[in-house]
Design a protein around this motif. Structure first.
Motif, PDB file in Angstrom:
ATOM      1  N   VAL A  29       0.848  -1.199   0.000  1.00 54.32           N
ATOM      2  CA  VAL A  29       0.000   0.000   0.000  1.00 54.32           C
ATOM      3  C   VAL A  29       0.880   1.244   0.000  1.00 54.32           C
ATOM      4  O   VAL A  29       0.631   2.207  -0.737  1.00 54.32           O
ATOM      5  N   ALA A  30       1.934   1.242   0.817  1.00 55.02           N
ATOM      6  CA  ALA A  30       2.857   2.378   0.864  1.00 55.02           C
ATOM      7  C   ALA A  30       3.598   2.522  -0.465  1.00 55.02           C
ATOM      8  O   ALA A  30       3.803   3.645  -0.950  1.00 55.02           O
ATOM      9  N   VAL A  31       4.011   1.407  -1.052  1.00 60.40           N
ATOM     10  CA  VAL A  31       4.647   1.450  -2.373  1.00 60.40           C
ATOM     11  C   VAL A  31       3.652   2.015  -3.387  1.00 60.40           C
ATOM     12  O   VAL A  31       4.024   2.826  -4.244  1.00 60.40           O
ATOM     13  N   GLY A  32       2.391   1.622  -3.257  1.00 63.82           N
ATOM     14  CA  GLY A  32       1.349   2.163  -4.134  1.00 63.82           C
ATOM     15  C   GLY A  32       1.224   3.668  -3.996  1.00 63.82           C
ATOM     16  O   GLY A  32       1.063   4.388  -4.996  1.00 63.82           O
ATOM     17  N   ALA A  33       1.308   4.178  -2.763  1.00 64.05           N
ATOM     18  CA  ALA A  33       1.249   5.628  -2.541  1.00 64.05           C
ATOM     19  C   ALA A  33       2.424   6.318  -3.232  1.00 64.05           C
ATOM     20  O   ALA A  33       2.257   7.383  -3.838  1.00 64.05           O
ATOM     21  N   LEU A  34       3.583   5.709  -3.159  1.00 60.63           N
ATOM     22  CA  LEU A  34       4.770   6.259  -3.820  1.00 60.63           C
ATOM     23  C   LEU A  34       4.593   6.261  -5.345  1.00 60.63           C
ATOM     24  O   LEU A  34       4.886   7.258  -6.016  1.00 60.63           O
ATOM     25  N   VAL A  35       4.069   5.176  -5.889  1.00 60.66           N
ATOM     26  CA  VAL A  35       3.850   5.072  -7.334  1.00 60.66           C
ATOM     27  C   VAL A  35       2.807   6.084  -7.791  1.00 60.66           C
ATOM     28  O   VAL A  35       2.983   6.756  -8.817  1.00 60.66           O
ATOM     29  N   ILE A  36       1.720   6.232  -7.033  1.00 61.51           N
ATOM     30  CA  ILE A  36       0.687   7.219  -7.392  1.00 61.51           C
ATOM     31  C   ILE A  36       1.301   8.621  -7.407  1.00 61.51           C
ATOM     32  O   ILE A  36       1.025   9.410  -8.305  1.00 61.51           O
ATOM     33  N   HIS A  37       2.135   8.914  -6.432  1.00 61.24           N
ATOM     34  CA  HIS A  37       2.813  10.216  -6.421  1.00 61.24           C
ATOM     35  C   HIS A  37       3.612  10.420  -7.706  1.00 61.24           C
ATOM     36  O   HIS A  37       3.545  11.474  -8.333  1.00 61.24           O
ATOM     37  N   LEU A  38       4.373   9.409  -8.075  1.00 59.46           N
ATOM     38  CA  LEU A  38       5.241   9.533  -9.245  1.00 59.46           C
ATOM     39  C   LEU A  38       4.461   9.571 -10.558  1.00 59.46           C
ATOM     40  O   LEU A  38       4.925  10.143 -11.542  1.00 59.46           O
ATOM     41  N   LEU A  39       3.273   8.981 -10.584  1.00 59.68           N
ATOM     42  CA  LEU A  39       2.463   8.993 -11.805  1.00 59.68           C
ATOM     43  C   LEU A  39       1.578  10.229 -11.915  1.00 59.68           C
ATOM     44  O   LEU A  39       1.355  10.748 -13.012  1.00 59.68           O
ATOM     45  N   ILE A  41       1.485  13.190  -9.473  1.00 62.64           N
ATOM     46  CA  ILE A  41       1.951  14.472  -8.951  1.00 62.64           C
ATOM     47  C   ILE A  41       3.296  14.864  -9.544  1.00 62.64           C
ATOM     48  O   ILE A  41       3.544  16.027  -9.826  1.00 62.64           O
ATOM     49  N   SER A  42       4.160  13.902  -9.738  1.00 61.49           N
ATOM     50  CA  SER A  42       5.498  14.189 -10.229  1.00 61.49           C
ATOM     51  C   SER A  42       5.898  13.096 -11.212  1.00 61.49           C
ATOM     52  O   SER A  42       5.041  12.558 -11.900  1.00 61.49           O
ATOM     53  N   SER A  43       7.173  12.763 -11.257  1.00 60.68           N
ATOM     54  CA  SER A  43       7.643  11.668 -12.110  1.00 60.68           C
ATOM     55  C   SER A  43       8.987  11.173 -11.582  1.00 60.68           C
ATOM     56  O   SER A  43       9.657  11.871 -10.821  1.00 60.68           O
ATOM     57  N   TRP A  44       9.363   9.988 -12.028  1.00 58.06           N
ATOM     58  CA  TRP A  44      10.661   9.436 -11.642  1.00 58.06           C
ATOM     59  C   TRP A  44      11.784  10.314 -12.180  1.00 58.06           C
ATOM     60  O   TRP A  44      12.789  10.536 -11.504  1.00 58.06           O
ATOM     61  N   GLU A  45      11.603  10.843 -13.387  1.00 58.85           N
ATOM     62  CA  GLU A  45      12.626  11.701 -13.983  1.00 58.85           C
ATOM     63  C   GLU A  45      12.859  12.947 -13.132  1.00 58.85           C
ATOM     64  O   GLU A  45      13.983  13.422 -13.009  1.00 58.85           O
ATOM     65  N   GLN A  46      11.794  13.513 -12.562  1.00 60.72           N
ATOM     66  CA  GLN A  46      11.918  14.729 -11.767  1.00 60.72           C
ATOM     67  C   GLN A  46      12.419  14.466 -10.351  1.00 60.72           C
ATOM     68  O   GLN A  46      13.134  15.289  -9.794  1.00 60.72           O
TER      69      GLN A  46
END
Length: 167
Positions: A29-39, A41-46
């Motif tokens: 679930v926490a990993v999911g929160a991190l992935v949702i953020h990256l998809l 709100i932001s991105s892995w590149e940023q």
């Protein structure tokens, strides 16, 4: 504004799941929160390099505190538990978003670190069963002093990464 609220909510969800769930499947679930953020709100590149940098620094800091006997966890590995490493990743996602207001002036980050750091460690310790062998008050004062220095450093790193992304 909606993105900052979503960022704060995702962080709080991740924080709670990590602390209560420990090293269990709840970490997904926490990993999911991190992935949702990256998809969303932001991105892995940023923010990928910032997240990795904060996880490395946080793991080193908390592992040193563990080695010094400031924390006692149930597990025996030399590093901090995986759930605590994931908390550092989630914290990194807030630096350029919901906690950006605390970046400047530097003393605001220092004040937030001095107060918020110990409160988070205390609450997390109570929920996760982490022991403070030196006692609560001396430990929390020490964590407050540490975070008064650490949080401005993390903000500085986030600002540098943002500048690198713009170049």
């Amino acid at each position: 504004m909606l993105e900052k609220l979503a960022n704060a909510a995702l962080f709080q969800l991740g924080w709670f799941v990590c602390v209560v769930g420990g090293n269990s499947l709840w970490l997904l679930v926490a990993v999911g929160a991190l992935v949702i953020h990256l998809l969303w709100i932001s991105s892995w590149e940023q923010e990928g390099r910032l997240i990795l940098s904060v996880v490395l620094i946080g793991t080193a800091v908390d592992s040193a505190l563990r080695w010094l006997g400031v924390f006692e966890f149930m597990d025996l590995p030399p590093l901090i538990p995986l759930w605590l490493m994931l908390l550092w990743a989630l914290l990194a996602t807030t630096l350029r978003h919901c906690l950006l207001w605390s970046a400047e002036p530097w003393w605001r980050a220092s004040l937030l670190g001095a107060v918020g750091g110990p409160l988070s460690y205390y609450a997390g310790g109570q929920l996760a069963g982490v022991q403070f062998p030196y006692g609560h008050l001396p430990t929390l004062i020490g964590i407050g002093l540490l975070w008064a220095l650490l949080f401005p450093l993390l903000h500085f790193m986030a600002q540098r990464r943002a500048e690198d992304n713009r170049s």
